[in-house]
Scaffold this motif. Structure first.
Motif, PDB file in Angstrom:
ATOM      1  N   GLY A  87      84.709  84.273  58.953  1.00 19.28           N
ATOM      2  CA  GLY A  87      84.426  83.571  60.202  1.00 19.28           C
ATOM      3  C   GLY A  87      84.240  84.487  61.401  1.00 19.28           C
ATOM      4  O   GLY A  87      84.354  84.055  62.548  1.00 19.28           O
ATOM      5  N   LEU A  88      83.918  85.765  61.149  1.00 22.89           N
ATOM      6  CA  LEU A  88      83.774  86.729  62.235  1.00 22.89           C
ATOM      7  C   LEU A  88      82.330  86.884  62.708  1.00 22.89           C
ATOM      8  O   LEU A  88      82.098  87.334  63.829  1.00 22.89           O
ATOM      9  CB  LEU A  88      84.331  88.089  61.800  1.00 22.89           C
ATOM     10  CG  LEU A  88      85.823  88.080  61.406  1.00 22.89           C
ATOM     11  CD1 LEU A  88      86.244  89.433  60.865  1.00 22.89           C
ATOM     12  CD2 LEU A  88      86.689  87.659  62.581  1.00 22.89           C
ATOM     13  N   VAL A  89      81.366  86.525  61.848  1.00 25.50           N
ATOM     14  CA  VAL A  89      79.950  86.552  62.227  1.00 25.50           C
ATOM     15  C   VAL A  89      79.273  85.277  61.742  1.00 25.50           C
ATOM     16  O   VAL A  89      79.739  84.628  60.807  1.00 25.50           O
ATOM     17  CB  VAL A  89      79.188  87.790  61.674  1.00 25.50           C
ATOM     18  CG1 VAL A  89      79.803  89.089  62.150  1.00 25.50           C
ATOM     19  CG2 VAL A  89      79.089  87.756  60.158  1.00 25.50           C
ATOM     20  N   ASP A  90      78.178  84.945  62.416  1.00 23.09           N
ATOM     21  CA  ASP A  90      77.296  83.836  62.027  1.00 23.09           C
ATOM     22  C   ASP A  90      75.943  84.397  61.671  1.00 23.09           C
ATOM     23  O   ASP A  90      75.532  85.428  62.217  1.00 23.09           O
ATOM     24  CB  ASP A  90      77.050  82.886  63.216  1.00 23.09           C
ATOM     25  CG  ASP A  90      78.178  81.928  63.461  1.00 23.09           C
ATOM     26  OD1 ASP A  90      78.893  81.578  62.507  1.00 23.09           O
ATOM     27  OD2 ASP A  90      78.324  81.517  64.629  1.00 23.09           O
ATOM     28  N   ARG A  91      75.253  83.694  60.812  1.00 25.07           N
ATOM     29  CA  ARG A  91      73.843  83.983  60.548  1.00 25.07           C
ATOM     30  C   ARG A  91      73.027  82.884  61.212  1.00 25.07           C
ATOM     31  O   ARG A  91      73.305  81.707  61.023  1.00 25.07           O
ATOM     32  CB  ARG A  91      73.576  83.991  59.042  1.00 25.07           C
ATOM     33  CG  ARG A  91      74.218  85.147  58.329  1.00 25.07           C
ATOM     34  CD  ARG A  91      73.805  85.116  56.858  1.00 25.07           C
ATOM     35  NE  ARG A  91      74.325  86.232  56.149  1.00 25.07           N
ATOM     36  CZ  ARG A  91      75.400  86.200  55.364  1.00 25.07           C
ATOM     37  NH1 ARG A  91      76.069  85.078  55.215  1.00 25.07           N
ATOM     38  NH2 ARG A  91      75.806  87.277  54.739  1.00 25.07           N
ATOM     39  N   VAL A  92      72.020  83.270  61.972  1.00 23.36           N
ATOM     40  CA  VAL A  92      71.197  82.327  62.718  1.00 23.36           C
ATOM     41  C   VAL A  92      69.744  82.532  62.307  1.00 23.36           C
ATOM     42  O   VAL A  92      69.255  83.666  62.308  1.00 23.36           O
ATOM     43  CB  VAL A  92      71.355  82.568  64.245  1.00 23.36           C
ATOM     44  CG1 VAL A  92      70.524  81.572  65.032  1.00 23.36           C
ATOM     45  CG2 VAL A  92      72.815  82.513  64.654  1.00 23.36           C
ATOM     46  N   ASP A  93      69.063  81.445  61.957  1.00 21.88           N
ATOM     47  CA  ASP A  93      67.644  81.535  61.581  1.00 21.88           C
ATOM     48  C   ASP A  93      66.820  82.093  62.730  1.00 21.88           C
ATOM     49  O   ASP A  93      67.107  81.843  63.898  1.00 21.88           O
ATOM     50  CB  ASP A  93      67.099  80.155  61.194  1.00 21.88           C
ATOM     51  CG  ASP A  93      67.703  79.642  59.891  1.00 21.88           C
ATOM     52  OD1 ASP A  93      68.142  80.469  59.074  1.00 21.88           O
ATOM     53  OD2 ASP A  93      67.743  78.406  59.716  1.00 21.88           O
ATOM     54  N   VAL A  94      65.791  82.849  62.372  1.00 15.15           N
ATOM     55  CA  VAL A  94      64.856  83.395  63.360  1.00 15.15           C
ATOM     56  C   VAL A  94      63.665  82.451  63.430  1.00 15.15           C
ATOM     57  O   VAL A  94      63.004  82.198  62.421  1.00 15.15           O
ATOM     58  CB  VAL A  94      64.401  84.825  62.967  1.00 15.15           C
ATOM     59  CG1 VAL A  94      63.312  85.320  63.912  1.00 15.15           C
ATOM     60  CG2 VAL A  94      65.582  85.769  62.934  1.00 15.15           C
ATOM     61  N   GLU A  95      63.408  81.946  64.626  1.00 11.97           N
ATOM     62  CA  GLU A  95      62.301  81.024  64.815  1.00 11.97           C
ATOM     63  C   GLU A  95      60.983  81.701  64.437  1.00 11.97           C
ATOM     64  O   GLU A  95      60.707  82.823  64.862  1.00 11.97           O
ATOM     65  CB  GLU A  95      62.258  80.577  66.272  1.00 11.97           C
ATOM     66  CG  GLU A  95      61.383  79.371  66.505  1.00 11.97           C
ATOM     67  CD  GLU A  95      61.501  78.849  67.922  1.00 11.97           C
ATOM     68  OE1 GLU A  95      60.455  78.477  68.476  1.00 11.97           O
ATOM     69  OE2 GLU A  95      62.626  78.834  68.456  1.00 11.97           O
ATOM     70  N   GLY A  96      60.193  81.028  63.605  1.00 12.82           N
ATOM     71  CA  GLY A  96      58.893  81.552  63.219  1.00 12.82           C
ATOM     72  C   GLY A  96      58.922  82.491  62.021  1.00 12.82           C
ATOM     73  O   GLY A  96      57.878  82.972  61.601  1.00 12.82           O
ATOM     74  N   ASP A  97      60.103  82.769  61.476  1.00 15.62           N
ATOM     75  CA  ASP A  97      60.202  83.651  60.300  1.00 15.62           C
ATOM     76  C   ASP A  97      61.281  83.085  59.386  1.00 15.62           C
ATOM     77  O   ASP A  97      62.471  83.348  59.572  1.00 15.62           O
ATOM     78  CB  ASP A  97      60.531  85.077  60.724  1.00 15.62           C
ATOM     79  CG  ASP A  97      60.442  86.069  59.566  1.00 15.62           C
ATOM     80  OD1 ASP A  97      60.339  85.630  58.394  1.00 15.62           O
ATOM     81  OD2 ASP A  97      60.495  87.281  59.835  1.00 15.62           O
ATOM     82  N   ARG A  98      60.851  82.300  58.404  1.00 17.16           N
ATOM     83  CA  ARG A  98      61.820  81.625  57.528  1.00 17.16           C
ATOM     84  C   ARG A  98      62.620  82.582  56.657  1.00 17.16           C
ATOM     85  O   ARG A  98      63.670  82.223  56.161  1.00 17.16           O
ATOM     86  CB  ARG A  98      61.091  80.620  56.632  1.00 17.16           C
ATOM     87  CG  ARG A  98      60.533  79.448  57.406  1.00 17.16           C
ATOM     88  CD  ARG A  98      59.970  78.415  56.487  1.00 17.16           C
ATOM     89  NE  ARG A  98      59.235  79.039  55.374  1.00 17.16           N
ATOM     90  CZ  ARG A  98      58.326  78.458  54.658  1.00 17.16           C
ATOM     91  NH1 ARG A  98      57.999  77.220  54.895  1.00 17.16           N
ATOM     92  NH2 ARG A  98      57.714  79.094  53.678  1.00 17.16           N
ATOM     93  N   ARG A  99      62.110  83.794  56.467  1.00 11.73           N
ATOM     94  CA  ARG A  99      62.812  84.748  55.606  1.00 11.73           C
ATOM     95  C   ARG A  99      63.855  85.567  56.355  1.00 11.73           C
ATOM     96  O   ARG A  99      64.700  86.198  55.740  1.00 11.73           O
ATOM     97  CB  ARG A  99      61.818  85.701  54.943  1.00 11.73           C
ATOM     98  CG  ARG A  99      60.869  85.001  53.983  1.00 11.73           C
ATOM     99  CD  ARG A  99      59.855  85.962  53.430  1.00 11.73           C
ATOM    100  NE  ARG A  99      59.094  86.549  54.530  1.00 11.73           N
ATOM    101  CZ  ARG A  99      58.440  87.692  54.474  1.00 11.73           C
ATOM    102  NH1 ARG A  99      58.449  88.395  53.377  1.00 11.73           N
ATOM    103  NH2 ARG A  99      57.779  88.137  55.512  1.00 11.73           N
ATOM    104  N   ALA A 100      63.791  85.578  57.679  1.00 14.85           N
ATOM    105  CA  ALA A 100      64.669  86.443  58.467  1.00 14.85           C
ATOM    106  C   ALA A 100      65.757  85.615  59.150  1.00 14.85           C
ATOM    107  O   ALA A 100      65.602  84.415  59.387  1.00 14.85           O
ATOM    108  CB  ALA A 100      63.866  87.193  59.518  1.00 14.85           C
TER     109      ALA A 100
END
Length: 156
Positions: A87-100
């Motif tokens: 729970g120390l980091v989050d992953r956030v989707d990158v707008e316009g790049d579904r793989r990143a």
């Protein structure tokens, strides 16, 4: 006999200086690694990754994290997976790049990192306690000259 002692009589002064710098770096790094493990049950790579994220509150793409830390993407992914599970980091989707995706510290991660960073600073201050303020300023200035010269040579 350590590297520094062997070089004392066999090599020019510049090599002895290089080995002294390397030895000091290794000793201080080992102390920091030991303290991070004992005090926070963490590793230097985890601390380094969190430090990179602290400097980029909006988050960093995995590729950028790898570049900044100068390690492989696989290493960063493994560390990120551990930190996310805690729970120390989050992953956030990158707008316009579904793989990143970007990685950023959570509020909990920021609190944990700030505690570690304060202690880390004290360990570094202690490592240089044998030097006066003037000694530190002089050494900093001299090492800056070495750094600038090395960069010039690398570019040219």
């Amino acid at each position: 006999m350590d590297m520094e002692a062997r070089a004392h009589s066999e090599h020019p002064q510049e090599l002895r200086l290089w080995l002294r710098l390397l030895t000091c770096t290794q000793i201080v790094e080992k102390q920091v690694r030991t303290q991070l493990r004992a005090r926070f049950d963490t590793t230097l790579p985890r601390f380094d990754l969190m430090a990179q994220l602290e400097r980029a509150p909006e988050g960093l793409k995995m590729k950028e994290l790898s570049r900044r830390m100068m390690v492989t993407g696989g290493n960063v992914t493994g560390i990120t997976d551990q930190l996310a599970a805690e729970g120390l980091v989050d992953r956030v989707d990158v707008e316009g790049d579904r793989r990143a995706y970007c990685v950023r510290l959570t509020a909990k991660g920021r609190r944990v990192f700030n505690d570690m960073a304060q202690q880390h600073e004290q360990w570094i201050v202690e490592a240089f306690r044998a030097l006066s303020d003037k000694d530190i300023a002089t050494l900093y200035k001299l090492l800056g000259k070495v750094k600038d010269h090395a960069r010039e040579r690398a570019q040219g």
